[in-house]
Design a protein around this motif. Structure first.
Motif, short mmCIF file in Angstrom:
data_model
loop_
_atom_site.label_atom_id
_atom_site.label_comp_id
_atom_site.label_asym_id
_atom_site.label_seq_id
_atom_site.Cartn_x
_atom_site.Cartn_y
_atom_site.Cartn_z
N ILE A 174 -2.27 -4.91 -11.94
CA ILE A 174 -1.71 -5.52 -13.15
C ILE A 174 -2.41 -4.97 -14.38
O ILE A 174 -1.78 -4.62 -15.39
N ARG A 175 -3.74 -4.89 -14.32
CA ARG A 175 -4.53 -4.41 -15.45
C ARG A 175 -4.12 -3.01 -15.87
O ARG A 175 -4.03 -2.70 -17.07
N PHE A 176 -3.87 -2.14 -14.90
CA PHE A 176 -3.53 -0.75 -15.22
C PHE A 176 -2.02 -0.49 -15.15
O PHE A 176 -1.59 0.66 -15.14
N GLU A 177 -1.26 -1.59 -15.11
CA GLU A 177 0.20 -1.55 -15.21
C GLU A 177 0.83 -0.66 -14.13
O GLU A 177 1.75 0.12 -14.40
N VAL A 178 0.33 -0.80 -12.93
CA VAL A 178 0.89 -0.03 -11.81
C VAL A 178 1.34 -0.96 -10.69
O VAL A 178 1.55 -0.50 -9.56
N LEU A 179 1.49 -2.24 -10.98
CA LEU A 179 1.94 -3.17 -9.94
C LEU A 179 3.40 -2.89 -9.61
O LEU A 179 4.25 -2.84 -10.49
N SER A 180 3.69 -2.71 -8.35
CA SER A 180 5.03 -2.41 -7.88
C SER A 180 5.15 -2.91 -6.46
O SER A 180 4.14 -3.32 -5.85
#
Length: 224
Positions: A174-180
């Motif tokens: 979430i922090r590095f905007e890569v949640l998928s």
């Protein structure tokens, strides 16, 4: 809104499987404690739903999913009926139950973390509630059964740590905007595999530094 790990129907089915396996562990403990069928049902419900119920109450997701989805409530009762009549056979497949329990641990630490974040909590708080979702029911089960919670006992294989790793992976994504779906699935698998390895190789958390090992087992038996 964060991306779903699976489609809603698939995720719901997986959650019911996790709830069922957690409920099995609660009902089996009730059998070992010589509880009656009502006590078995209570421990099964608490084990299966306690962590998610705690999470939903904290984040304000009310009424909690345990009270709005009939499947969540009925599944532990089905597990109770199975254990009530077939507990000697269930005991014999304990290894398989433990494997599914590890899968439930991985799934719930991830879904618990993402749901907490979606309700506005920070990253650290979300990971904490993800851990609580995964292990909270087991803690409540042990307390009701007058047992020291398993995740606090030095003689038990790592349980909370794999869930902590899975939840931490989610908040980092979430922090590095890569949640998928892929990275979420990777977090589930990581927690699952870590738990399996802990059971296979009996990994345990370290105890106090310089503790005299010859005293440990006697003191544990005395306080058990």
């Amino acid at each position: 809104m964060l991306q779903e790990l699976f489609t809603p129907s698939v995720q719901h089915a997986l959650e019911l499987v996790g709830i069922f396996v957690f409920a099995i562990s609660g009902a089996l403990l009730a059998v070992r404690k010589n509880f009656d069928v009502f006590g078995m049902a209570v421990l099964a419900e608490v084990t299966a739903l306690g962590g998610g119920l705690l999470r939903d109450l904290i984040i304000g997701a009310v009424p909690p999913a345990a009270f709005t989805d009939l499947g969540y409530f009925v599944t532990p009762l089905v597990a109770t009926g199975l254990v009530f009549f077939l507990h000697p056979h269930v005991e014999r497949i304990q290894v398989a139950v433990n494997v599914f329990d590890a899968a439930g641990l991985g799934l719930f630490c991830v879904t618990g973390t993402t749901k907490a974040y979606e309700y506005g909590l920070g990253l650290t708080a979300s990971a904490t509630l993800g851990l609580a979702t995964a292990v909270g029911g087991g803690v409540l089960r042990d307390v009701l059964a007058n047992e020291v919670p398993s995740l606090l006992r030095w003689d038990r294989d790592l349980y909370a740590v794999p869930a902590m790793v899975g939840a931490t992976m989610v908040v980092l994504c979430i922090r590095f905007e890569v949640l998928s779906p892929f990275t979420s699935g990777l977090a589930v698998v990581t927690a699952f595999v870590l738990r399996l390895l802990a059971m296979r190789f009996h990994w345990r958390a370290p105890r106090a530094w310089n503790r005299r090992s010859e005293m440990s087992e006697q003191e544990h038996k005395a306080t058990a």
